[in-house]
Motif scaffolding. Structure first.
Motif, short mmCIF file in Angstrom:
data_model
loop_
_atom_site.label_atom_id
_atom_site.label_comp_id
_atom_site.label_asym_id
_atom_site.label_seq_id
_atom_site.Cartn_x
_atom_site.Cartn_y
_atom_site.Cartn_z
N SER A 101 0.86 -1.18 0.00
CA SER A 101 0.00 0.00 0.00
C SER A 101 0.90 1.23 0.00
O SER A 101 2.11 1.13 0.22
CB SER A 101 -0.91 -0.01 1.24
OG SER A 101 -1.84 1.04 1.21
N HIS A 121 0.09 2.24 6.50
CA HIS A 121 1.48 2.56 6.84
C HIS A 121 2.19 1.41 7.53
O HIS A 121 3.38 1.49 7.79
CB HIS A 121 1.53 3.81 7.72
CG HIS A 121 1.54 5.06 6.92
ND1 HIS A 121 2.03 6.26 7.40
CD2 HIS A 121 1.12 5.33 5.66
CE1 HIS A 121 1.91 7.19 6.48
NE2 HIS A 121 1.36 6.66 5.41
N VAL A 173 -7.59 4.04 1.09
CA VAL A 173 -6.72 3.73 2.23
C VAL A 173 -5.25 3.78 1.82
O VAL A 173 -4.90 3.43 0.70
CB VAL A 173 -7.05 2.33 2.80
CG1 VAL A 173 -5.98 1.86 3.78
CG2 VAL A 173 -8.41 2.34 3.50
N ASP A 174 -4.43 4.23 2.76
CA ASP A 174 -2.98 4.13 2.67
C ASP A 174 -2.52 3.45 3.95
O ASP A 174 -2.52 4.07 5.01
CB ASP A 174 -2.37 5.53 2.52
CG ASP A 174 -0.91 5.59 2.92
OD1 ASP A 174 -0.20 4.62 2.68
OD2 ASP A 174 -0.50 6.63 3.50
N ASP A 203 -4.67 2.05 8.86
CA ASP A 203 -5.10 3.16 8.01
C ASP A 203 -4.43 4.44 8.51
O ASP A 203 -4.65 4.86 9.64
CB ASP A 203 -6.62 3.29 8.08
CG ASP A 203 -7.18 4.37 7.16
OD1 ASP A 203 -6.40 5.24 6.72
OD2 ASP A 203 -8.39 4.35 6.90
N SER A 204 -3.59 5.03 7.68
CA SER A 204 -2.82 6.20 8.11
C SER A 204 -3.69 7.41 8.40
O SER A 204 -3.31 8.29 9.17
CB SER A 204 -1.78 6.57 7.05
OG SER A 204 -2.42 6.97 5.85
N HIS A 239 1.47 5.25 -2.00
CA HIS A 239 1.11 6.37 -2.87
C HIS A 239 1.68 6.15 -4.27
O HIS A 239 2.73 5.52 -4.43
CB HIS A 239 1.66 7.68 -2.29
CG HIS A 239 1.34 7.85 -0.84
ND1 HIS A 239 0.09 8.10 -0.37
CD2 HIS A 239 2.15 7.80 0.26
CE1 HIS A 239 0.11 8.20 0.95
NE2 HIS A 239 1.35 8.01 1.36
N ASN A 255 -4.02 7.80 -2.41
CA ASN A 255 -3.94 6.57 -1.62
C ASN A 255 -4.32 5.39 -2.52
O ASN A 255 -5.44 5.33 -3.05
CB ASN A 255 -4.89 6.63 -0.42
CG ASN A 255 -4.50 7.73 0.56
OD1 ASN A 255 -3.33 8.10 0.65
ND2 ASN A 255 -5.47 8.25 1.28
#
Length: 276
Positions: free
Chosen positions: A80, A117, A114-115, A134-135, A82, A92
């Motif tokens: 996951s 981390h 979602v991104d 989820d960042s 960018h 995301n």
């Protein structure tokens, strides 16, 4: 060593093995160790890099975006983050899958939503269990159907996630201490006996030694635990370590802006696999 380290990497799957593209490794976010291939896989701001046993480094496939969370299951890496600057994608990217042998990649779920981390994966009694942070919300999200659908759990703002070896307990490092969940992240309880850890990882289900957890605390010390409750300090991690993993042989692998290191004695001593 400067804040960004330069090296040359080849592109896995290119027609000419001599083709090299200069790359600057500016950030490292996750690492994995593949004992079968003798390779470490590193999630960076420049894509997923493969570090071979001889120290050579190449990007897996052509995708060169910012990989934040990463976890591997067999020959598939789930990640996951960018998109690359030249990609017409939402900021995301949700969850992608990347084939280690071929370098092919494709989105699976949560595109534009979602991104993650931090991501962790393990073999459970009923298949693959994948979890991420989820960042944006700090929520833990869990999938048990190959990243097709996700259940949102408790927002805890964790730095690092790890299943235990059988995907029964989910551990999370936070500023307040180590937390553990036994209901797929819906609730968490504190593990007061644990050191204040920043990074955590677990040995895989098929590890050749007894299963164990490993963590790195705020001062850089490596600790191991058979159960998440009793922890033993063993040594210092290499400087500027940002990512942590355990191989099938019980070796510990860490990665950071200076490169990738491996320990065969639970973190007491380290050997450099590759320098960035």
């Amino acid at each position: 060593m400067t804040a960004a380290a330069a090296l040359s990497v080849g592109l896995a799957g290119c027609t000419s093995p001599t083709t090299e593209t200069p790359i600057v490794v500016s950030h490292v976010h996750a690492v994995d160790y593949d004992l079968q291939r003798g390779s470490a896989y590193v999630a960076t701001h420049e894509g997923v890099l493969s570090v071979a046993a001889d120290g050579s480094v190449e990007r897996i496939g052509q995708w060169a975006g910012d990989v934040m969370g990463m976890a591997r299951f067999g020959d598939t890496i789930y990640f996951s983050g960018h998109p690359a600057p030249d990609e017409n994608l939402p900021p995301n990217i949700g969850v992608y899958e990347l084939s280690v042998p071929t370098g092919e990649f494709a989105p699976i779920s949560l595109l534009g939503e979602v991104d993650f981390h931090s991501m962790t994966i393990a073999q459970s009694s009923d298949g693959m269990a994948l979890a991420g942070i989820d960042s944006a919300t700090g929520q833990v999200m869990v999938s048990r159907d190959g990243a097709q659908s996700w259940a949102a759990g408790m927002p805890i703002g964790a730095r690092s996630l790890s299943w235990d070896a059988n995907a029964e307990s989910l551990y999370a490092t936070t500023e307040q201490g180590l937390l553990v969940s036994t209901d797929d992240g819906m609730t968490f309880t504190a593990t007061d006996s644990a050191p204040l850890l920043v990074l955590i990882a677990s040995s895989p289900a098929d590890v050749s030694t007894e299963a164990f957890l490993v963590g790195i605390d705020v001062d850089g010390y490596v600790h191991t635990s058979p159960d998440g409750v009793t922890w033993t300090p063993l040594g210092l991690a290499p400087p500027l370590t940002d990512a942590l993993a355990v191989g099938n042989d019980g070796s510990i692998v860490v990665a950071g802006i200076e490169g990738v290191h491996r320990s065969e004695d639970r973190g007491a001593t380290w050997t450099m696999m590759a320098e960035f």
